[in-house]
Enzyme design. Structure first.
Site, PDB file in Angstrom:
ATOM      1  N   LYS A 231     -60.911  90.679  10.209  1.00 20.28           N
ATOM      2  CA  LYS A 231     -61.722  89.494   9.924  1.00 20.28           C
ATOM      3  C   LYS A 231     -61.100  88.247  10.559  1.00 20.28           C
ATOM      4  CE  LYS A 231     -64.991  91.535   7.439  1.00 20.28           C
ATOM      5  NZ  LYS A 231     -64.630  92.832   6.943  1.00 20.28           N
TER       6      LYS A 231
HETATM    7  C1  LIG Z   1     -65.341  93.621   5.772  1.00 21.75           C
HETATM    8  C2  LIG Z   1     -66.574  93.667   4.994  1.00 21.75           C
HETATM    9  C3  LIG Z   1     -66.582  93.839   3.588  1.00 21.75           C
HETATM   10  C4  LIG Z   1     -65.353  93.992   2.745  1.00 21.75           C
HETATM   11  O1  LIG Z   1     -64.417  94.763   3.267  1.00 21.75           O
HETATM   12  P1  LIG Z   1     -62.948  95.025   2.727  1.00 21.75           P
HETATM   13  O2  LIG Z   1     -62.412  95.868   3.832  1.00 21.75           O
HETATM   14  O3  LIG Z   1     -63.092  95.722   1.428  1.00 21.75           O
HETATM   15  O4  LIG Z   1     -62.209  93.727   2.587  1.00 21.75           O
HETATM   16  C5  LIG Z   1     -67.795  93.817   2.922  1.00 21.75           C
HETATM   17  N1  LIG Z   1     -68.946  93.645   3.586  1.00 21.75           N
HETATM   18  C6  LIG Z   1     -68.983  93.455   4.922  1.00 21.75           C
HETATM   19  C7  LIG Z   1     -70.292  93.215   5.568  1.00 21.75           C
HETATM   20  C8  LIG Z   1     -67.812  93.479   5.673  1.00 21.75           C
HETATM   21  O5  LIG Z   1     -67.872  93.316   6.996  1.00 21.75           O
END
Ligand SMILES: *Cc1c(COP(=O)(O)O)cnc(C)c1O
Length: 385
Positions: free
Chosen positions: A215
């Site tokens: 992210k």
């Molecule tokens: C990254 C992401 C999440 C959450 O991901 P984690 O790996 O649990 O932190 C949830 N929804 C979307 C659309 C994502 O891209």
């Protein structure tokens, strides 16, 4: 020149000639090492410590949310937010079929079933028109809104801000508010994205961020629950920290809850990353502008710009192959990945994943088309050197 060659060349003109270029590579430097070392030296490496509180305060200040509660990842943030929004086992929750698996998994973790609906062509997020169709097919009874086909109550809506581009959250809120169904925003990909002057994730009753390694800001793994409601914030903190009642030594817990708190060690990294967020956002806008210019005169390919009235964080820059031709999409994916450029398609539609293939769903024409035509391209801030 084939379309695949044009695609690879356009990306290369932006990223240069490094043999391998990742899709989104974390930027880890001296600041992260300093804060993490400070955390280790303090011995407060787990869920109690000053970095967790500081990270929460800084995220609240940045997003304008009144409250921010740090948790172990974005999925756990979504899970708890759904519970707090009133989702009960046996309910249904409306989600976009075009999303990462976590959106649907969080609904399952809450004991509910996802109800998949279509996306909007411009924003790539949940379509307000599709939401209106889904909600207007429900029956109102003493429990609220019930899906007449399954007999289940529909208790929440989870729009997602796809690749960082804000969904039409104002349109979605108008439709949802008319039916009294709460919105929980999956803003996992959209830290640094605004609709007008308001940050994504702060429109719904609750919103969530993710700090996974890919992210825009990472804590290794982590998530955040955003809300303006002080009681929901208090409950979020309580439910993510085993529902322990405050006492100097007694272990009394007043409900079954979760150990979802973000460790101080991860928060230390987050605090370091936040000092660089404005720089990341500026770099990503510049990268997006360069891609837009380089793709502008390639017939058959369209760079996905931010929706009107919004500011995207351009977490992942993306290009659409006109005509939604899966074979052509895969040809571009093959050519770019063979060239060392890490490019990725959208996630397979959630309604087609085996665990979710028999869940309720609406018409998915646009989501199907987007899935067959959009490719994410290298988007790390470090591309600018
Ligand atoms: C990254 C992401 C999440 C959450 O991901 P984690 O790996 O649990 O932190 C949830 N929804 C979307 C659309 C994502 O891209």
């Amino acid at each position: 020149m084939t379309l695949a060659t044009g695609f690879v060349d356009a990306i290369r003109r932006v990223v240069g000639d490094a043999p391998q270029v990742g899709l989104h590579v974390p930027d880890i430097g001296e600041a992260e090492k300093r804060f993490v070392a400070e955390c280790l030296d303090s011995t407060f490496v787990s869920s109690v410590g000053p970095f967790v509180t500081r990270f929460e305060e800084e995220i609240a200040a940045f997003t304008g949310a009144r409250h921010a509660i740090a948790v172990s990842n974005g999925t756990s943030a979504l899970h708890v937010s759904l519970v707090l929004a009133g989702v009960l086992p046996g309910d249904e929750v409306i989600v976009p079929s075009l999303s990462f698996i976590a959106t649907a998994n969080a609904v399952s973790h809450a004991g509910a079933t996802p109800y998949f609906i279509d996306s909007d062509e411009e924003t790539m997020g949940m379509s307000p028109a599709a939401l209106e169709v889904a909600l207007s097919s429900l029956r109102r009874d003493a429990n609220g809104l019930t899906n007449p086909v399954t007999g289940n109550r529909v208790s929440a809506i989870v729009p997602m801000h796809t690749l960082g581009h804000p969904a039409d959250i104002l349109g979605l809120l108008t439709v949802a508010d008319a039916c009294g169904v709460p919105i929980v925003e999956d803003a996992a990909e959209s830290l640094g994205s605004w609709v007008g002057e308001k940050h994504t994730g702060t429109f719904g009753l609750l919103g969530v961020l993710s700090f996974n390694g890919n992210k825009i800001v990472t804590t290794g793994g982590g998530g955040m629950i955003l809300t303006d409601d002080p009681e929901l914030a208090r409950r979020a903190k309580h439910l993510t920290t085993t529902a322990k009642l405050p006492h100097a030594w007694e272990f009394e817990h007043d409900e079954v809850a979760w150990n979802y708190r973000m460790p101080n060690l991860n928060a230390a990294m987050g605090v370091a990353q936040l000092t660089k967020l404005d720089g990341y956002l500026a770099a990503k806008r510049e990268i997006a502008a360069r891609y837009a210019a380089n793709f502008a005169d390639i017939p058959g390919l369209t760079f996905m710009g931010e929706p009107a009235g919004t500011t995207s964080n351009y977490w992942l820059c993306a290009v659409r192959v006109d005509g939604a031709d899966l074979e052509l999409r895969d040809e571009l994916l093959r050519a770019s990945n063979d060239d060392g450029l890490q490019c990725r398609p959208f996630w397979n539609l959630l309604s087609e994943q085996r665990m979710y293939s028999s869940c309720p769903k609406g018409d998915l024409t646009v989501a199907t088309r987007l899935h067959a035509s959009v490719i994410s391209i290298p988007s790390s801030p470090a591309i600018l050197g």
